[in-house]
Motif scaffolding. Structure first.
Motif, mmCIF file in Angstrom:
data_model
loop_
_atom_site.group_PDB
_atom_site.id
_atom_site.type_symbol
_atom_site.label_atom_id
_atom_site.label_comp_id
_atom_site.label_asym_id
_atom_site.label_seq_id
_atom_site.Cartn_x
_atom_site.Cartn_y
_atom_site.Cartn_z
ATOM 1 N N LYS A 117 -19.001 -12.443 10.342
ATOM 2 C CA LYS A 117 -17.842 -12.547 11.233
ATOM 3 C C LYS A 117 -18.264 -12.543 12.704
ATOM 4 C CE LYS A 117 -14.714 -12.404 7.944
ATOM 5 N NZ LYS A 117 -13.862 -13.559 7.638
ATOM 6 N N ASP A 118 -19.523 -12.859 12.963
ATOM 7 C CA ASP A 118 -20.013 -12.813 14.349
ATOM 8 C C ASP A 118 -20.389 -14.199 14.865
ATOM 9 O OD1 ASP A 118 -22.125 -13.191 12.681
ATOM 10 O OD2 ASP A 118 -23.375 -11.575 13.464
ATOM 11 N N HIS A 119 -19.737 -15.234 14.316
ATOM 12 C CA HIS A 119 -20.075 -16.604 14.703
ATOM 13 C C HIS A 119 -18.835 -17.471 14.530
ATOM 14 C CE1 HIS A 119 -22.271 -20.440 14.798
ATOM 15 N NE2 HIS A 119 -23.328 -19.763 15.223
ATOM 16 N N ASP A 120 -18.711 -18.505 15.376
ATOM 17 C CA ASP A 120 -17.566 -19.416 15.241
ATOM 18 C C ASP A 120 -17.548 -20.106 13.885
ATOM 19 O OD1 ASP A 120 -16.595 -18.817 17.728
ATOM 20 O OD2 ASP A 120 -17.576 -20.503 18.734
ATOM 21 N N TYR A 121 -18.747 -20.365 13.357
ATOM 22 C CA TYR A 121 -18.873 -20.975 12.034
ATOM 23 C C TYR A 121 -19.605 -19.978 11.119
ATOM 24 C CZ TYR A 121 -17.591 -25.409 14.241
ATOM 25 O OH TYR A 121 -16.931 -26.413 14.910
ATOM 26 N N PRO A 122 -18.868 -19.059 10.501
ATOM 27 C CA PRO A 122 -19.508 -18.003 9.699
ATOM 28 C C PRO A 122 -20.382 -18.579 8.596
ATOM 29 C CG PRO A 122 -17.184 -17.524 10.031
ATOM 30 C CD PRO A 122 -17.401 -18.930 10.515
ATOM 31 N N ARG A 123 -21.465 -17.864 8.304
ATOM 32 C CA ARG A 123 -22.344 -18.250 7.199
ATOM 33 C C ARG A 123 -22.047 -17.370 5.997
ATOM 34 N NH1 ARG A 123 -28.169 -15.339 7.675
ATOM 35 N NH2 ARG A 123 -28.636 -16.882 6.085
ATOM 36 N N ILE A 124 -22.384 -17.882 4.831
ATOM 37 C CA ILE A 124 -22.248 -17.116 3.599
ATOM 38 C C ILE A 124 -23.647 -16.889 3.046
ATOM 39 C CG2 ILE A 124 -21.922 -19.201 2.178
ATOM 40 C CD1 ILE A 124 -19.950 -17.496 0.497
ATOM 41 N N ASP A 125 -23.917 -15.651 2.630
ATOM 42 C CA ASP A 125 -25.295 -15.333 2.272
ATOM 43 C C ASP A 125 -25.341 -14.158 1.307
ATOM 44 O OD1 ASP A 125 -28.036 -15.627 2.307
ATOM 45 O OD2 ASP A 125 -28.328 -14.413 4.106
ATOM 46 N N LYS A 126 -26.487 -14.014 0.655
ATOM 47 C CA LYS A 126 -26.742 -12.868 -0.210
ATOM 48 C C LYS A 126 -27.135 -11.689 0.657
ATOM 49 C CE LYS A 126 -30.339 -13.469 -2.702
ATOM 50 N NZ LYS A 126 -31.188 -14.065 -3.757
ATOM 51 N N HIS A 127 -26.649 -10.495 0.317
ATOM 52 C CA HIS A 127 -26.972 -9.303 1.107
ATOM 53 C C HIS A 127 -27.262 -8.134 0.173
ATOM 54 C CE1 HIS A 127 -26.798 -6.443 4.479
ATOM 55 N NE2 HIS A 127 -26.218 -5.633 3.608
ATOM 56 N N ARG A 128 -28.321 -7.384 0.491
ATOM 57 C CA ARG A 128 -28.655 -6.179 -0.261
ATOM 58 C C ARG A 128 -28.960 -5.057 0.725
ATOM 59 N NH1 ARG A 128 -30.813 -5.510 -5.614
ATOM 60 N NH2 ARG A 128 -31.361 -7.715 -5.775
ATOM 61 N N GLY A 129 -28.525 -3.858 0.408
ATOM 62 C CA GLY A 129 -28.816 -2.722 1.271
ATOM 63 C C GLY A 129 -27.596 -2.258 2.048
#
Length: 621
Positions: A117-129
């Motif tokens: 949510k920190d970009h005009d064009y949000p990225r989707i990604d895998k997150h761990r931690g």
């Protein structure tokens, strides 16, 4: 409140002595042996009543009777409520790993999907931690594979970017993801901000299960685009509808009436247990994972289930619903504890009919099959460990085999590696890597590297477990090498005073051919094993695993070193400033030669920071 008996006696009579010093408060108790090792951690609504149960000479299960017989002292900690006691109990069990508690041995974190949510064009990604990045998290998923499958679905259906922000900023033309219709290429202006944000909202609706009217809305948009003769847009909408249809077809096995739940099923056999956990989110099955908690075999299923749930959710957020194959002791208390952690109501159900019962039945079937495979593998592993004892005439069957290897390029980026195998196969949590520190070593000196690795390893063992009580001492060392390496290692072990640890050198043998390995032992002739001997295959697998781990560690170290620049050592220069400087000047060397005025001209570099960078390189020069 803490107490210890001065007597070295053990058993129920020792426990009886504590009844005079404790009251009826809720709290946690610890039972310790004669060497102050924790045998068991338990919680009680009423400490005096609970401890008095252990003070009886008879009427206990075999496990509890043995535990009582080894108890030499006890410790107590009172709490305000039983819920606090339950939380403290689970934390202490995870920390102390007592011998007689049910113990969850796998505490790996689960991956999530993050929409930034920190970009005009949000990225989707895998997150761990830890969830420190700004954005919306969806999960947990049982495995990286489950996340990747869902990400592929989201890319096909919603065309969201997965590239890093730095890659996004430097793109001048669409990447392959755009060509194969998995990204809308916002990096080069192929989509407007408002339209992209709608895609993000649609993806979030999909991940929360709100997909009922999504395809109808897309179909309406496609028809309108066709009427407006926007055929490229209509084709893109058609492809999205097709992707969603494929997803929904593949999800036919997903529950229709269970939006959010963890399905937890227990199966026990032969003194072992398997707990299978399925993650249901947004009416979708987000994967499953099996666990093999340490049990003695005579626990009540409710005790195993409660211990598992307490430890499993100690550092995870529980869902709104737990579907269990067996009930738990103190269900109201467990629900209260989980609700406090989640900040909302958490319900525990043991379903008897309908879709939820079918979900539990499926998880129980998986638990039964997984335990069967595990027991078969464990039996095979036990035979192989016995085979090692017989092949090398060891004093006892090794429960822990340590295999060592080195990796380097002409002495550069040298690392040592240790892998561990035991009754349950490779124990990757016990793997260790050693960055070779010896400055006096000749580049490529394998003997010197091995000496450093083993010296560091066994000095630490002697410090942390001098009595060899924690199960961290090896029953066998496998060294990659022949007579020279074995002689050198034996010298090291003698110097450290641990010459009783069995050791075997594994050399490739004639033509360095698999199957012709030769084995070297101190004071014994060289030997070989038949080519078709399962023990030989076992040794080859362990040696290859050590080599794989060593090579991987070496490559990671080399890549990090190659990617390093002098900018990494400049105070205040992080990833963003480093990237800005390299993009502006082209190389770290050019940054070091730059004039102060040129440094100040770089976007994102303040006057003070420019002076810091300039001063750093001028002082270095």
């Amino acid at each position: 409140m803490s107490s210890e008996s001065p007597s070295i006696k053990t058993g129920y009579q020792v426990i009886q002595g504590y009844l005079r010093t404790i009251d009826s408060s809720p709290g946690v108790y610890r039972m310790l042996d004669s060497e102050s090792r924790v045998l068991y951690v338990g919680k009680a609504r009423n400490l005096k009543n609970r401890v008095s149960n252990y003070a009886r000479p008879t009427g206990h299960s075999a496990r509890i009777a043995t535990m009582i017989s080894h108890t030499a002292s006890m410790m107590f900690l009172t709490t305000q409520t039983e819920t606090e006691a339950l939380l403290l109990e689970q934390n202490l069990i995870k920390q102390l790993k007592p011998k007689y508690n049910v113990l969850l041995r796998d505490d790996k974190s689960f991956p999530n999907i993050l929409i930034s949510k920190d970009h005009d064009y949000p990225r989707i990604d895998k997150h761990r931690g830890a969830k420190k990045k700004k954005g919306t998290y969806f999960g947990p998923f049982a495995s990286a594979g489950a996340v990747n499958r869902t990400l592929n679905t989201l890319q096909r259906a919603f065309l969201l970017r997965t590239c890093s922000d730095s890659d996004y900023e430097t793109r001048t033309r669409p990447c392959l993801q755009y060509q194969i219709k998995r990204c809308s290429a916002p990096c080069v202006g192929k989509i407007e901000v408002a339209e992209y944000k709608q895609l993000v909202r649609d993806a979030e609706r999909f991940l929360t299960g709100k997909t009922t009217d999504m395809q109808a809305a897309l179909a309406k948009q496609m028809t309108q685009a066709s009427e407006d003769m926007e055929f490229e847009r209509a084709a893109a909408l058609r492809d999205r509808i097709k992707a969603l249809t494929q997803v929904q077809t593949a999800q036919g096995i997903n529950p229709q009436n269970t939006t959010e739940a963890d399905v937890i099923a227990l199966h026990r056999d032969g003194g072992q247990a398997c707990v299978q956990v399925f993650f249901i989110r947004a009416n979708q099955n987000w994967g499953n994972r099996d666990y093999y908690p340490r049990v003695s075999g005579d626990e009540d299923p409710a005790e195993v289930m409660q211990a598992f749930i307490g430890q499993f959710y100690a550092d995870r957020e529980p869902p709104r619903l737990l579907l269990l194959s067996h009930g738990v002791d103190d269900e109201d208390l467990v629900c209260e504890l989980l609700a406090d952690k989640a900040g909302r109501k958490v319900e525990i159900v043991v379903p008897q009919r309908g879709e939820k019962a079918e979900l539990v039945s499926g998880a129980a079937r998986n638990a039964r099959e997984s335990l069967g495979r595990k027991m078969s593998e464990t039996a095979t592993q036990a035979r192989l460990l016995r085979g090692l004892k017989e092949a090398f005439d060891l004093p006892q069957v090794p429960q822990r085999v340590e295999v060592y290897d080195n990796s380097h390029i002409q002495g550069a980026f040298a690392v040592g590696a240790m892998i561990v195998a035991g009754p349950e196969g490779f124990d990757k949590n016990q793997y260790r890597k050693f960055n070779i520190r010896g400055e006096e070593l000749t580049p490529g000196d394998d003997f010197g590297m091995m000496k450093e690795v083993l010296t560091r390893r066994f000095k630490r063992l002697l410090k942390e477990d001098p009595d060899r009580q924690l199960g961290t001492w090896p029953g066998l060392l496998l060294i990659d090498g022949g007579a020279g390496q074995v002689s050198a290692v034996r010298e090291i072990m003698d110097e450290l005073g641990v010459s009783d640890v069995p050791m075997v050198g594994v050399a490739k043998g004639v033509d360095r051919d698999h199957g012709k390995e030769e084995f070297y032992r101190t004071g014994k002739p060289v030997m070989a094993l038949p080519r078709n001997d399962p023990v030989l295959y076992f040794i080859q697998r362990m040696r290859d695993e050590a080599h794989r781990f060593a090579i991987g560690t070496h490559r990671a170290k080399r890549s990090k070193a190659i990617g390093a620049t002098p900018l990494d050592d400049v105070p205040g220069v992080g990833a963003a400033r480093k990237r800005a400087l390299l993009q502006h000047f082209g190389s770290a060397k050019a940054v070091g030669r730059a004039a102060l005025a040129d440094l100040k001209a770089v976007d994102g570099i303040s006057d003070n920071m420019a002076e810091t960078i300039y001063g750093y390189f001028n002082e270095k020069g």
